[in-house]
Design a protein around this motif. Structure first.
Motif, PDB file in Angstrom:
ATOM      1  N   PRO A   1       0.821  -1.216   0.000  1.00  0.00           N
ATOM      2  CA  PRO A   1       0.000   0.000   0.000  1.00  0.00           C
ATOM      3  C   PRO A   1       0.853   1.265   0.000  1.00  0.00           C
ATOM      4  O   PRO A   1       1.996   1.262   0.461  1.00  0.00           O
ATOM      5  CB  PRO A   1      -0.808  -0.110   1.295  1.00  0.00           C
ATOM      6  CG  PRO A   1      -0.039  -1.027   2.160  1.00  0.00           C
ATOM      7  CD  PRO A   1       0.733  -1.943   1.253  1.00  0.00           C
ATOM      8  N   GLY A   2       0.269   2.312  -0.511  1.00  0.00           N
ATOM      9  CA  GLY A   2       0.946   3.605  -0.498  1.00  0.00           C
ATOM     10  C   GLY A   2       0.823   4.262   0.867  1.00  0.00           C
ATOM     11  O   GLY A   2       0.246   3.701   1.805  1.00  0.00           O
ATOM     12  N   ASP A   3       1.354   5.445   0.974  1.00  0.00           N
ATOM     13  CA  ASP A   3       1.303   6.209   2.218  1.00  0.00           C
ATOM     14  C   ASP A   3       0.382   7.409   2.034  1.00  0.00           C
ATOM     15  O   ASP A   3       0.115   7.836   0.913  1.00  0.00           O
ATOM     16  CB  ASP A   3       2.703   6.706   2.603  1.00  0.00           C
ATOM     17  CG  ASP A   3       3.669   5.569   2.871  1.00  0.00           C
ATOM     18  OD1 ASP A   3       3.238   4.514   3.381  1.00  0.00           O
ATOM     19  OD2 ASP A   3       4.867   5.735   2.563  1.00  0.00           O
ATOM     20  N   GLN A   4      -0.076   7.952   3.141  1.00  0.00           N
ATOM     21  CA  GLN A   4      -0.820   9.207   3.096  1.00  0.00           C
ATOM     22  C   GLN A   4       0.075  10.285   3.703  1.00  0.00           C
ATOM     23  O   GLN A   4       0.616  10.102   4.793  1.00  0.00           O
ATOM     24  CB  GLN A   4      -2.141   9.139   3.868  1.00  0.00           C
ATOM     25  CG  GLN A   4      -2.879  10.480   3.833  1.00  0.00           C
ATOM     26  CD  GLN A   4      -4.282  10.394   4.370  1.00  0.00           C
ATOM     27  OE1 GLN A   4      -4.954   9.381   4.218  1.00  0.00           O
ATOM     28  NE2 GLN A   4      -4.742  11.457   4.990  1.00  0.00           N
ATOM     29  N   TYR A   5       0.225  11.378   2.986  1.00  0.00           N
ATOM     30  CA  TYR A   5       1.003  12.516   3.466  1.00  0.00           C
ATOM     31  C   TYR A   5       0.043  13.634   3.837  1.00  0.00           C
ATOM     32  O   TYR A   5      -0.830  13.995   3.052  1.00  0.00           O
ATOM     33  CB  TYR A   5       2.005  12.981   2.407  1.00  0.00           C
ATOM     34  CG  TYR A   5       3.094  11.974   2.186  1.00  0.00           C
ATOM     35  CD1 TYR A   5       4.242  11.999   2.972  1.00  0.00           C
ATOM     36  CD2 TYR A   5       2.977  10.992   1.213  1.00  0.00           C
ATOM     37  CE1 TYR A   5       5.245  11.059   2.785  1.00  0.00           C
ATOM     38  CE2 TYR A   5       3.979  10.054   1.022  1.00  0.00           C
ATOM     39  CZ  TYR A   5       5.106  10.090   1.817  1.00  0.00           C
ATOM     40  OH  TYR A   5       6.095   9.155   1.636  1.00  0.00           O
ATOM     41  N   VAL A   6       0.218  14.145   5.036  1.00  0.00           N
ATOM     42  CA  VAL A   6      -0.622  15.219   5.549  1.00  0.00           C
ATOM     43  C   VAL A   6       0.224  16.485   5.574  1.00  0.00           C
ATOM     44  O   VAL A   6       1.236  16.542   6.274  1.00  0.00           O
ATOM     45  CB  VAL A   6      -1.134  14.879   6.964  1.00  0.00           C
ATOM     46  CG1 VAL A   6      -1.950  16.019   7.535  1.00  0.00           C
ATOM     47  CG2 VAL A   6      -1.939  13.580   6.938  1.00  0.00           C
ATOM     48  N   GLU A   7      -0.173  17.473   4.777  1.00  0.00           N
ATOM     49  CA  GLU A   7       0.536  18.750   4.740  1.00  0.00           C
ATOM     50  C   GLU A   7      -0.195  19.744   5.640  1.00  0.00           C
ATOM     51  O   GLU A   7      -1.381  19.988   5.463  1.00  0.00           O
ATOM     52  CB  GLU A   7       0.607  19.303   3.323  1.00  0.00           C
ATOM     53  CG  GLU A   7       1.378  20.597   3.242  1.00  0.00           C
ATOM     54  CD  GLU A   7       1.506  21.139   1.827  1.00  0.00           C
ATOM     55  OE1 GLU A   7       1.668  22.363   1.696  1.00  0.00           O
ATOM     56  OE2 GLU A   7       1.428  20.350   0.873  1.00  0.00           O
ATOM     57  N   LEU A   8       0.516  20.269   6.620  1.00  0.00           N
ATOM     58  CA  LEU A   8      -0.083  21.193   7.572  1.00  0.00           C
ATOM     59  C   LEU A   8      -0.239  22.578   6.953  1.00  0.00           C
ATOM     60  O   LEU A   8       0.664  23.076   6.293  1.00  0.00           O
ATOM     61  CB  LEU A   8       0.771  21.291   8.831  1.00  0.00           C
ATOM     62  CG  LEU A   8       1.036  19.980   9.569  1.00  0.00           C
ATOM     63  CD1 LEU A   8       1.905  20.233  10.792  1.00  0.00           C
ATOM     64  CD2 LEU A   8      -0.263  19.295   9.960  1.00  0.00           C
ATOM     65  N   GLN A   9      -1.398  23.169   7.173  1.00  0.00           N
ATOM     66  CA  GLN A   9      -1.677  24.530   6.731  1.00  0.00           C
ATOM     67  C   GLN A   9      -2.187  25.298   7.942  1.00  0.00           C
ATOM     68  O   GLN A   9      -3.295  25.046   8.415  1.00  0.00           O
ATOM     69  CB  GLN A   9      -2.720  24.529   5.615  1.00  0.00           C
ATOM     70  CG  GLN A   9      -3.080  25.911   5.124  1.00  0.00           C
ATOM     71  CD  GLN A   9      -4.184  25.853   4.087  1.00  0.00           C
ATOM     72  OE1 GLN A   9      -5.221  25.249   4.319  1.00  0.00           O
ATOM     73  NE2 GLN A   9      -3.955  26.482   2.955  1.00  0.00           N
ATOM     74  N   ILE A  10      -1.350  26.195   8.457  1.00  0.00           N
ATOM     75  CA  ILE A  10      -1.744  26.953   9.643  1.00  0.00           C
ATOM     76  C   ILE A  10      -2.735  28.037   9.236  1.00  0.00           C
ATOM     77  O   ILE A  10      -2.465  28.832   8.335  1.00  0.00           O
ATOM     78  CB  ILE A  10      -0.515  27.557  10.342  1.00  0.00           C
ATOM     79  CG1 ILE A  10       0.410  26.431  10.813  1.00  0.00           C
ATOM     80  CG2 ILE A  10      -0.946  28.439  11.515  1.00  0.00           C
ATOM     81  CD1 ILE A  10       1.729  26.896  11.365  1.00  0.00           C
ATOM     82  N   VAL A  11      -3.873  28.033   9.905  1.00  0.00           N
ATOM     83  CA  VAL A  11      -4.925  29.005   9.627  1.00  0.00           C
ATOM     84  C   VAL A  11      -5.052  29.923  10.834  1.00  0.00           C
ATOM     85  O   VAL A  11      -5.269  29.458  11.953  1.00  0.00           O
ATOM     86  CB  VAL A  11      -6.274  28.298   9.351  1.00  0.00           C
ATOM     87  CG1 VAL A  11      -7.369  29.312   9.087  1.00  0.00           C
ATOM     88  CG2 VAL A  11      -6.132  27.323   8.190  1.00  0.00           C
TER      89      VAL A  11
END
Length: 115
Positions: A75-85
């Motif tokens: 399986p692939g990976d999930q990448y979570v990119e943080l976006q500060i709001v």
């Protein structure tokens, strides 16, 4: 007795972007979650999972959820990119809090640019 070949087209999703077997998600976080660290819930293809945001995280930082991407033999990976709001200062109390933060935590994010 022959081989069956399927071609699958994936529909676009408003949350995820797919690159090969990996999935990318832009995750909005608050300034205090990024600065102090937090444990939050993140959507994945298989449902929500817990994710620990390290203290001192920055906008654009990517965190990996191993094996949470597209399913398969590997399986692939999930990448979570943080976006500060940043919350809007809609009340006088909000504005005073921002002014107090500016006094207590002098910070110039453009300093490294010589500006």
């Amino acid at each position: 007795n022959g081989d069956l070949y399927l071609e699958i087209d994936l529909q676009k999703n408003s949350l995820y972007r797919i690159d090969g077997k990996d999935i990318y998600l832009i995750l909005p976080v608050t300034p205090w979650e990024a600065a102090l660290g937090a444990s939050i819930s993140v959507p994945t293809l298989a449902g929500k999972v817990g994710l620990k945001i390290p203290a001192g995280s920055q906008s654009g930082q990517k965190l990996r959820l191993k094996g949470r991407g597209m399913p398969g033999a590997t399986p692939g990976d999930q990448y979570v990119e943080l976006q500060i709001v940043t919350p809007k200062a809609t009340t006088e109390e909000d504005r005073e809090l921002y002014k107090r933060m500016a006094e207590l935590m002098p910070f110039n994010p453009r300093e490294s640019m010589g500006v």
